[in-house]
Design a protein around this motif. Structure first.
Motif, PDB file in Angstrom:
ATOM      1  N   GLY A 182       0.083  -0.007   0.425  1.00  0.00           N
ATOM      2  CA  GLY A 182      -1.224   0.591   0.165  1.00  0.00           C
ATOM      3  C   GLY A 182      -2.158  -0.296  -0.638  1.00  0.00           C
ATOM      4  N   ALA A 183      -3.425   0.023  -0.558  1.00  0.00           N
ATOM      5  CA  ALA A 183      -4.441  -0.710  -1.316  1.00  0.00           C
ATOM      6  C   ALA A 183      -4.210  -0.530  -2.815  1.00  0.00           C
ATOM      7  N   SER A 184      -4.485  -1.595  -3.564  1.00  0.00           N
ATOM      8  CA  SER A 184      -4.370  -1.519  -5.023  1.00  0.00           C
ATOM      9  C   SER A 184      -5.244  -2.583  -5.660  1.00  0.00           C
ATOM     10  N   GLU A 185      -5.381  -2.491  -6.963  1.00  0.00           N
ATOM     11  CA  GLU A 185      -6.269  -3.377  -7.709  1.00  0.00           C
ATOM     12  C   GLU A 185      -5.764  -4.808  -7.779  1.00  0.00           C
ATOM     13  N   ARG A 186      -4.537  -5.067  -7.406  1.00  0.00           N
ATOM     14  CA  ARG A 186      -3.975  -6.418  -7.467  1.00  0.00           C
ATOM     15  C   ARG A 186      -4.293  -7.242  -6.229  1.00  0.00           C
ATOM     16  N   ARG A 187      -4.845  -6.647  -5.203  1.00  0.00           N
ATOM     17  CA  ARG A 187      -5.057  -7.317  -3.925  1.00  0.00           C
ATOM     18  C   ARG A 187      -6.384  -8.078  -3.929  1.00  0.00           C
ATOM     19  N   THR A 188      -6.316  -9.388  -4.143  1.00  0.00           N
ATOM     20  CA  THR A 188      -7.542 -10.182  -4.231  1.00  0.00           C
ATOM     21  C   THR A 188      -8.244 -10.297  -2.883  1.00  0.00           C
ATOM     22  N   THR A 189      -7.505 -10.166  -1.773  1.00  0.00           N
ATOM     23  CA  THR A 189      -8.149 -10.173  -0.464  1.00  0.00           C
ATOM     24  C   THR A 189      -9.041  -8.947  -0.299  1.00  0.00           C
ATOM     25  N   LEU A 190      -8.572  -7.807  -0.760  1.00  0.00           N
ATOM     26  CA  LEU A 190      -9.374  -6.585  -0.744  1.00  0.00           C
ATOM     27  C   LEU A 190     -10.603  -6.751  -1.620  1.00  0.00           C
ATOM     28  N   MET A 191     -10.416  -7.299  -2.817  1.00  0.00           N
ATOM     29  CA  MET A 191     -11.538  -7.496  -3.733  1.00  0.00           C
ATOM     30  C   MET A 191     -12.589  -8.433  -3.140  1.00  0.00           C
ATOM     31  N   ALA A 192     -12.135  -9.438  -2.369  1.00  0.00           N
ATOM     32  CA  ALA A 192     -13.083 -10.352  -1.743  1.00  0.00           C
ATOM     33  C   ALA A 192     -13.966  -9.614  -0.744  1.00  0.00           C
ATOM     34  N   GLY A 193     -13.364  -8.725   0.033  1.00  0.00           N
ATOM     35  CA  GLY A 193     -14.160  -7.946   0.967  1.00  0.00           C
ATOM     36  C   GLY A 193     -15.197  -7.093   0.271  1.00  0.00           C
ATOM     37  N   HIS A 237     -18.178  -9.024  -1.047  1.00  0.00           N
ATOM     38  CA  HIS A 237     -19.094  -9.494  -0.020  1.00  0.00           C
ATOM     39  C   HIS A 237     -19.836  -8.349   0.673  1.00  0.00           C
ATOM     40  N   GLY A 238     -19.613  -7.124   0.225  1.00  0.00           N
ATOM     41  CA  GLY A 238     -20.265  -5.999   0.868  1.00  0.00           C
ATOM     42  C   GLY A 238     -19.746  -5.733   2.264  1.00  0.00           C
ATOM     43  N   LEU A 239     -18.508  -6.123   2.540  1.00  0.00           N
ATOM     44  CA  LEU A 239     -17.907  -5.975   3.852  1.00  0.00           C
ATOM     45  C   LEU A 239     -17.087  -4.686   3.890  1.00  0.00           C
ATOM     46  N   PRO A 240     -17.322  -3.803   4.857  1.00  0.00           N
ATOM     47  CA  PRO A 240     -16.510  -2.582   4.926  1.00  0.00           C
ATOM     48  C   PRO A 240     -15.041  -2.927   5.134  1.00  0.00           C
ATOM     49  N   VAL A 241     -14.156  -2.159   4.489  1.00  0.00           N
ATOM     50  CA  VAL A 241     -12.727  -2.455   4.497  1.00  0.00           C
ATOM     51  C   VAL A 241     -11.964  -1.278   5.096  1.00  0.00           C
ATOM     52  N   ALA A 242     -11.167  -1.574   6.120  1.00  0.00           N
ATOM     53  CA  ALA A 242     -10.210  -0.607   6.664  1.00  0.00           C
ATOM     54  C   ALA A 242      -8.848  -0.958   6.094  1.00  0.00           C
ATOM     55  N   THR A 243      -8.232  -0.024   5.380  1.00  0.00           N
ATOM     56  CA  THR A 243      -6.981  -0.327   4.690  1.00  0.00           C
ATOM     57  C   THR A 243      -6.056   0.881   4.732  1.00  0.00           C
ATOM     58  N   THR A 244      -5.052   0.882   3.874  1.00  0.00           N
ATOM     59  CA  THR A 244      -4.044   1.936   3.875  1.00  0.00           C
ATOM     60  C   THR A 244      -3.809   2.457   2.463  1.00  0.00           C
ATOM     61  N   LEU A 245      -3.257   3.657   2.386  1.00  0.00           N
ATOM     62  CA  LEU A 245      -2.849   4.269   1.133  1.00  0.00           C
ATOM     63  C   LEU A 245      -1.331   4.378   1.129  1.00  0.00           C
ATOM     64  N   GLY A 246      -0.703   3.862   0.052  1.00  0.00           N
ATOM     65  CA  GLY A 246       0.751   3.862   0.017  1.00  0.00           C
ATOM     66  C   GLY A 246       1.304   4.018  -1.371  1.00  0.00           C
ATOM     67  N   SER A 247       2.540   3.559  -1.553  1.00  0.00           N
ATOM     68  CA  SER A 247       3.275   3.806  -2.794  1.00  0.00           C
ATOM     69  C   SER A 247       2.633   3.158  -4.013  1.00  0.00           C
ATOM     70  N   ASN A 248       1.875   2.086  -3.840  1.00  0.00           N
ATOM     71  CA  ASN A 248       1.259   1.406  -4.978  1.00  0.00           C
ATOM     72  C   ASN A 248      -0.230   1.713  -5.130  1.00  0.00           C
ATOM     73  N   THR A 249      -0.720   2.689  -4.402  1.00  0.00           N
ATOM     74  CA  THR A 249      -2.124   3.083  -4.516  1.00  0.00           C
ATOM     75  C   THR A 249      -2.274   4.102  -5.639  1.00  0.00           C
TER      76      THR A 249
END
Length: 390
Positions: free
Chosen positions: A293-304, A307-319
């Motif tokens: 799942g998405a979390s605050e440690r994911r720098t790839t997510l933070m990059a999106g 940049h104002g880029l919409p993000v399709a992601t998942t919710l899981g055990s670390n969200t």
């Protein structure tokens, strides 16, 4: 020269960031260390202790000296040579300091430093591997928890990169809960300035039609990022919506790409930061289906988000609860591949929704996850708790 707080006149400790990873080593923690040093140096005198084969030039002084991070005696000698009032800030991932992923001596080193009055901040990017069914896996995971228990006892402050982990360990270690705080890992890809028409020019330069829709996935290829889900979403979107391009940056994986749509893919491999930024600025959607799942440690997510880029992601055990309830991400369950595929297709078909989601993500990033905000919260805590005072 003694450093002083601008307002109080209180003398500050110099900060030594301890990190085995720095460029030219690739990866999020390598880049994070440089970003952390750069932003903390606006408030403190900062240096870095790192490995012998890293760059020795950068935003702050670097001592590229450590040969064997498994050898706590070598580390102890290096740390003893630092100014006696230094605050040690450990970049912590458990397997970085031990052979086979486990360090039997690092807890003793932390204990010894605390016994002689050295102040320590342990910034945890990972805490422990999950328990497994084999004796070796169980031993590995148990020792990670043993290391973490030592970190909890001996650190003056415990920033943790994931909200879910912070809440979990505050509950498990209530006597030490006050020293724990969530400190997100900001993007390692700062947005470059772009002008009107960038999206169309970028598409043309990469031999896509100017009006093509583009999915981007970037980062290191590993099981936790479920690239195969992105390939499935791409194929489905192409079949239903017409030509959709897929761009993969950061790694050069060996992939099976269906022949019918192979020409609509670009596997860039490792790119320079400004090239990644140009790609993110030009894309329509960032697809990141994390297994945990998405979390605050994911720098790839933070990059999106940056940049104002919409993000399709998942919710899981670390969200954690913040991202689980976010209206600035479009997320589905991390165990449901078909739901993720449908989410990607739905977003690609709805330009106004993508625009609104990207704008909301950018606003949230700037308010909560930018380097300025994250470093500022750490600085405030160091000063507020008196940890940085000499």
């Amino acid at each position: 020269m003694a450093w002083q707080f601008a307002k109080s006149g209180q003398v500050q400790r110099p900060i030594v960031i301890i990190s085995p990873l720095l460029p030219p080593m690739r990866g999020g923690l390598s880049d994070h260390t440089l970003g952390l040093a750069r932003h903390l140096s606006e408030h403190f005198k900062v240096s870095i202790l790192s490995s012998r084969d890293v760059y020795a030039d950068g935003p702050v002084p670097v001592r590229a000296a450590v040969h064997n991070w498994d050898d706590a005696s070598e580390l102890a000698l290096e740390l003893a040579a630092m100014p006696p009032d230094s605050l040690f800030l450990w970049q912590y991932v458990p397997h970085m300091y031990g052979r086979g992923g486990v360090s039997l001596s690092l807890p003793r080193l932390w204990r010894g430093l605390r016994a002689i009055g050295r102040r320590q901040v342990i910034l945890a990017h990972e805490i422990a591997a999950p328990y497994g069914r084999t004796p070796l896996r169980w031993w590995y995971a148990w020792n990670h928890r043993r290391q973490w228990s030592a970190a909890v006892r001996h650190a003056d402050l415990l920033p943790i990169s994931t909200e879910r982990w912070t809440l979990e360990w505050q509950g498990l270690k209530p006597a030490h809960a006050a020293k724990m705080m969530t400190v997100a890992s900001p993007t390692s890809i700062e947005p470059i300035p772009v002008t009107d028409g960038h999206r169309e020019r970028w598409r043309t330069a990469h031999k896509f039609p100017a009006d093509a829709r583009v999915i981007v996935w970037w980062g290191s290829v590993e099981g936790s990022k479920q690239l195969e889900w992105v390939l499935a979403a791409w194929e489905t979107a192409f079949r239903r919506l017409g030509p959709v391009a897929l761009c993969i940056a950061g790694s050069n994986p060996s992939l099976y790409l269906p022949g019918a749509i192979r020409d609509w893919s670009r596997v860039f491999g490792y790119l320079k930061p400004h090239e990644v930024s140009a790609c993110l600025h030009a894309a329509d959607l960032l697809a990141l289906p994390f297994v945990d799942g998405a979390s605050e440690r994911r720098t790839t997510l933070m990059a999106g988000l940056a940049h104002g880029l919409p993000v399709a992601t998942t919710l899981g055990s670390n969200t954690g609860p913040t991202m689980a309830n976010a209206d600035w991400l479009s997320a589905t369950d991390a165990t449901n591949r078909e739901a993720f595929v449908e989410n990607v297709v739905s977003l690609l078909a709805d330009a106004p929704r993508r625009q609104a989601l990207g704008a909301a993500g950018k606003a949230r990033h700037d308010a909560s996850y930018s380097w300025k905000v994250v470093a500022g919260s750490l600085v405030d805590r160091l000063r507020g708790d008196g940890i940085s005072a000499a």
